[in-house]
Motif scaffolding. Structure first.
Motif, PDB file in Angstrom:
ATOM      1  N   UNK A 130      36.597  54.740 108.775  1.00  0.00           N
ATOM      2  CA  UNK A 130      35.165  55.606 108.733  1.00  0.00           C
ATOM      3  C   UNK A 130      34.791  55.603 106.750  1.00  0.00           C
ATOM      4  N   UNK A 131      35.716  54.550 105.946  1.00  0.00           N
ATOM      5  CA  UNK A 131      35.371  55.006 104.632  1.00  0.00           C
ATOM      6  C   UNK A 131      35.074  52.881 103.854  1.00  0.00           C
ATOM      7  N   UNK A 132      34.189  53.089 103.357  1.00  0.00           N
ATOM      8  CA  UNK A 132      34.404  51.699 102.061  1.00  0.00           C
ATOM      9  C   UNK A 132      34.723  51.898 101.373  1.00  0.00           C
ATOM     10  N   UNK A 133      35.560  50.721 100.478  1.00  0.00           N
ATOM     11  CA  UNK A 133      36.109  51.239  98.921  1.00  0.00           C
ATOM     12  C   UNK A 133      34.800  50.885  98.153  1.00  0.00           C
ATOM     13  N   UNK A 134      35.549  51.820  96.819  1.00  0.00           N
ATOM     14  CA  UNK A 134      34.266  51.489  95.721  1.00  0.00           C
ATOM     15  C   UNK A 134      34.334  50.358  94.845  1.00  0.00           C
ATOM     16  N   UNK A 135      35.918  50.169  94.827  1.00  0.00           N
ATOM     17  CA  UNK A 135      37.014  49.564  93.894  1.00  0.00           C
ATOM     18  C   UNK A 135      37.234  48.302  94.073  1.00  0.00           C
ATOM     19  N   UNK A 136      37.476  47.536  93.800  1.00  0.00           N
ATOM     20  CA  UNK A 136      37.790  46.812  94.157  1.00  0.00           C
ATOM     21  C   UNK A 136      39.092  45.980  93.804  1.00  0.00           C
ATOM     22  N   UNK A 137      39.927  45.535  94.100  1.00  0.00           N
ATOM     23  CA  UNK A 137      41.225  45.326  94.606  1.00  0.00           C
ATOM     24  C   UNK A 137      41.826  45.261  92.764  1.00  0.00           C
ATOM     25  N   UNK A 138      41.630  44.856  92.076  1.00  0.00           N
ATOM     26  CA  UNK A 138      42.251  44.585  90.658  1.00  0.00           C
ATOM     27  C   UNK A 138      41.820  46.043  89.841  1.00  0.00           C
ATOM     28  N   UNK A 139      40.880  46.371  90.662  1.00  0.00           N
ATOM     29  CA  UNK A 139      40.409  47.617  89.853  1.00  0.00           C
ATOM     30  C   UNK A 139      40.891  49.078  89.731  1.00  0.00           C
ATOM     31  N   UNK A 140      41.674  48.583  91.675  1.00  0.00           N
ATOM     32  CA  UNK A 140      42.661  49.849  92.375  1.00  0.00           C
ATOM     33  C   UNK A 140      44.161  49.781  91.041  1.00  0.00           C
ATOM     34  N   UNK A 141      44.179  48.454  91.194  1.00  0.00           N
ATOM     35  CA  UNK A 141      46.095  48.057  90.222  1.00  0.00           C
ATOM     36  C   UNK A 141      45.508  48.154  88.883  1.00  0.00           C
ATOM     37  N   UNK A 142      45.241  48.663  88.234  1.00  0.00           N
ATOM     38  CA  UNK A 142      44.526  48.939  87.366  1.00  0.00           C
ATOM     39  C   UNK A 142      44.709  49.812  86.819  1.00  0.00           C
ATOM     40  N   UNK A 143      44.134  51.031  87.673  1.00  0.00           N
ATOM     41  CA  UNK A 143      44.214  52.441  87.739  1.00  0.00           C
ATOM     42  C   UNK A 143      46.102  52.656  87.782  1.00  0.00           C
ATOM     43  N   UNK A 144      46.033  52.745  89.552  1.00  0.00           N
ATOM     44  CA  UNK A 144      47.640  52.662  89.875  1.00  0.00           C
ATOM     45  C   UNK A 144      48.571  53.093  89.110  1.00  0.00           C
ATOM     46  N   UNK A 145      48.961  51.312  87.759  1.00  0.00           N
ATOM     47  CA  UNK A 145      49.447  50.848  87.314  1.00  0.00           C
ATOM     48  C   UNK A 145      49.799  51.838  86.290  1.00  0.00           C
TER      49      UNK A 145
END
Length: 368
Positions: A130-145
């Motif tokens: 019951x969730x939807x992402x606020x980030x693209x996959x690339x944005x997630x990668x940039x933050x997680x790195x």
């Protein structure tokens, strides 16, 4: 449609290829919404595990199984589902089922000839249907790195006493809680699954008769430095202030006492309010807003206090049907700040965490 979206609309970058992410999804019903979520987060280099509640309708189970069959290389449905009950150990059992699948299936993929994947995933993110992402996959990668192996837990708190906690924890561990959502490194998930020191099993046993262990066990491992949890951090248990909503015992620019014996809280001067909350502020049916304005009028920074005081004093809106229906209750225990603010983004958490720990030199070798 999912494959087309992945290939045409959002071409995968080299950074994404080199930083695969794992997602575990605990789902129960509403296949259409889950399909939309999956379409939003699917990338061919990532890994996905569905845990379908054992009590789900058979038609729903079939649809999830059919969806997974379309992506045999990186999507798995847990084969031994748990009957998940709110606030019980079964939530973590379901989470651990998917963690185990993500580790086990990855090892299988890496050992095929030729291997289906060239590297292990870097981080695991747990979701519901019951969730939807606020980030693209690339944005997630940039933050997680930028985490460099550190984990992210939502709203960590030190708990001095809480009814649903065991009276004592194994090995004299300090009590912490967070929400049931977390971002864990591959090494942290491996630690949880393999449990090399048996501390995870001991915590499961201690919390099994108690409520909401999903909000406690990961946080306890994360912030008890001595456990050796990969990506964990040392969190002092006597911290008096944190960013976000705070319980204030004394502050020079606060009035000495508040109307109606209200507890003192402060936050930033930015807030998102519901229609009902704004109506309450404008109409002021109980005159409590006027009383707070009068109390703070000779003091500085009332914009950081009045809304927070109304938000976190449970009695203001609990006893009045026209009150702020969506406020939160914050426990004030031994003058310890107990935040319930939910960070909207991972980057917001990083900004908070980096500031807090850089000021107290408690971040260790995972400093950003």
């Amino acid at each position: 449609m999912i494959a087309y979206t992945d290939r045409k609309r959002n071409p995968i970058t080299k950074d994404e290829e080199n930083f695969p992410i794992a997602f575990s999804l605990l789902v129960y019903h509403n296949f259409d919404q889950i399909e939309q979520l999956f379409m939003s987060i699917y990338r061919r280099q990532n890994f996905y595990c569905f845990h379908v509640d054992a009590s789900s309708h058979s038609a729903f189970k079939r649809k999830i199984a059919q969806l997974a069959k379309c992506f045999p290389n990186n999507v798995v449905v847990d084969s031994q589902p748990v009957d998940v009950k709110y606030g019980t150990i079964s939530i973590l059992e379901a989470e651990f089922r998917c963690m185990t699948s993500l580790i086990k299936d990855l090892n299988l993929y890496l050992t095929t000839d030729p291997p289906l994947f060239q590297q292990e995933w870097k981080y695991s993110i747990n979701l519901t249907g019951e969730e939807l992402p606020l980030f693209t996959n690339l944005e997630l990668v940039e933050v997680l790195r930028k985490l460099r192996g550190a984990n992210v837990l939502d709203g960590p708190e030190y708990i001095n006493s809480l009814q649903w906690f065991p009276k004592t924890l194994p090995r004299g561990l300090s009590k912490f809680k967070s929400s049931a959502h977390f971002v864990l490194s591959f090494e942290a998930v491996t630690f949880l699954v393999n449990d090399p020191t048996q501390v995870v099993s001991e915590l499961f046993e201690a919390f099994s008769p108690h409520n909401f262990p999903e909000e406690a066990i990961i946080a306890i491992l994360q912030y008890n430095w001595q456990v050796g949890f990969p990506g964990g951090r040392k969190r002092e248990t006597n911290a008096k202030t944190i960013l976000g909503p705070e319980y204030i015992n004394s502050l020079q620019w606060f009035p000495k006492t508040l109307p109606r014996g209200l507890s003192k809280f402060k936050s930033s001067a930015h807030f998102v309010l519901s229609f009902e909350a704004v109506t309450f502020l404008v109409n002021d049916p109980t005159q409590v807003v006027s009383e707070l304005f009068e109390a703070f009028s000779p003091h500085n920074f009332p914009e950081e206090a009045i809304i927070a005081i109304l938000q976190y004093n449970w009695q203001v809106w609990r006893t009045n049907s026209t009150g702020s229906k969506y406020g939160w209750k914050i426990m004030v225990e031994d003058q310890i700040c107990v935040p319930v603010e939910k960070f909207d983004t991972i980057s917001a958490y990083l900004e908070y965490d980096h500031y807090h720990f850089s000021q107290t030199n408690q971040l260790g070798d995972t400093c950003l």
